[in-house]
Design a protein around this motif. Structure first.
Motif: not given
Length: 398
Positions: A155-158, A178-186, A248-252
């Motif tokens: 799956l993808l984490h951008v 459809p593979l995009l599941r996580i986006v982290s703000v960097m 899903v959003l992730a912090s970094h």
């Protein structure tokens, strides 16, 4: 942007299933305890778990070695290492994906969120950040998955780098993926977050990109000016696009309570690599899972001089481990964490069910009847955990 995508995987297809497999005479890691017994997988799912040392006809005798759930990796830079194995060397995309997949599966990782960077940093000096690759690589991953050529579930984490020129344009290319599941703000602007100590930033990037001292001075000034000009607008745009895509959003690399408050304000689902105890405690108070790097656990500290993952673990602040830049570190880190916590099931949860839930997966990898048949057999060799068998939905992949 497209309508939100439900964060669940497809059912295992027939190509990825075997009729049955039984791992017997094993030390089985269950969600709440460890027992000696057998795990039987049928039609891609765990069908039965039995206690005892019996080895039924046709079963694999594990001779007491561990059987545990397949590992889940939420953030690995390993694919980038295969894409650019040496400075100035750009490896064929499909070959890089296949090599990365083989390494991932061999490390016992059955579900991987490939962390690919969106946001190209155009500076006077070529660097890894000046290589735009995300959409093309994502297409290769999807194509190879469709052909059944990959062993792990991908799956993808951008990783959306707001200190760049093109992050929003590149993220728009994932609107209907459809593979995009996580986006982290960097934000890797020098002098803050992971590199609050600017000297550490200079040492890392100067060595990474082979810049002279004067070139590094220019690089720092350039990135700081770019961040001041567009950082806030880019962050808002990244959040908007991630939410529209149902990711899903992730912090970094949050460092202080102000960073954490801002991340909570945009609705992050988990925190990647907080750099201080202060930040980790703030996330604990907000009941947001904290992820740290397994290499940090294994090395006894952060390579950037930030908080040690073990310190968080001893305070009950560590929920998820990531292999980060060494796939084999995930299993090794979990086993070392088991020693620190004196609790093997809790340590295994940091690399299986907890990351899966944080990423929104519903088919959580646990050794429980009815769950996906993602398991691995682990032998201890000179106190080193070695995967000696890896099964994804009942199909042996390593």
């Amino acid at each position: 942007m497209s309508s939100p995508v439900a964060p669940i995987r497809q059912e295992p297809d027939a190509r990825r299933r075997t009729a049955s497999v039984t791992l017997a005479n094993a030390t089985v890691v269950l969600p709440d305890r460890v027992m000696h017994g057998a795990v039987h997988i049928e039609d891609g799912l765990i069908a039965e778990i039995t206690e005892g040392d019996a080895v039924p006809a046709g079963a694999l005798d594990c001779a007491g070695s561990y059987v545990m759930p397949g590992l889940v990796e939420l953030h690995t830079d390993n694919l980038e290492r295969h894409l650019k194995p040496r400075p100035g060397v750009h490896w064929p995309r499909n070959a890089a994906v296949i090599a990365h997949d083989g390494e991932i599966a061999g490390a016992g990782i059955t579900t991987v969120f490939d962390a690919i960077r969106a946001g190209t940093l155009q500076t006077p000096f070529e660097s890894h950040e000046s290589l735009r690759y995300a959409r093309e690589v994502a297409d290769q991953i999807a194509r190879l998955l469709d052909r059944g050529a990959l062993r792990a579930d991908h799956l993808l984490h951008v990783r959306a780098e707001i200190c760049s020129q093109s992050v929003l344009e590149e993220l728009d290319e994932f609107a209907q993926d459809p593979l995009l599941r996580i986006v982290s703000v960097m934000d890797h602007t020098p002098g803050q977050r992971q590199f609050a100590n600017e000297n550490s930033y200079r040492a890392y990037y100067q060595g990474k990109h082979g810049l002279s001292a004067s070139e590094m001075d220019e690089f720092v000034l350039y990135t700081k000016a770019l961040s001041a000009q567009c950082g806030a607008a880019h962050e808002a745009g990244v959040v908007e696009r991630a939410k529209a895509a149902g990711a899903v959003l992730a912090s970094h690399d949050d460092t202080n309570e102000e960073h954490v408050a801002a991340s909570l304000g945009i609705g992050v689902g988990f925190a990647e690599f907080p750099t201080t105890l202060v930040a980790a405690r703030a996330y604990y108070a907000a009941q947001v899972p904290v992820m740290m790097g397994a290499p940090n656990i294994l090395r006894g500290g952060s390579h950037s001089g930030n908080v040690a993952a073990e310190a968080l673990a001893r305070e009950g602040l560590l929920d998820i481990l990531s292999s980060d830049y060494v796939p084999s570190a995930l299993l090794m880190g979990a086993m070392k964490l088991a020693t620190i916590l004196d609790d093997l099931p809790a340590a295994v949860a940091t690399v299986t069910k907890t990351p899966a839930r944080a990423a929104g997966l519903t088919d959580v990898p646990v050794v429980v009847g009815g769950q996906r048949g993602d398991v691995l057999r682990v032998a201890m060799v000179d106190e080193l955990p070695v995967p000696t068998g890896v099964w994804s939905t009942g199909r042996r992949v390593g």
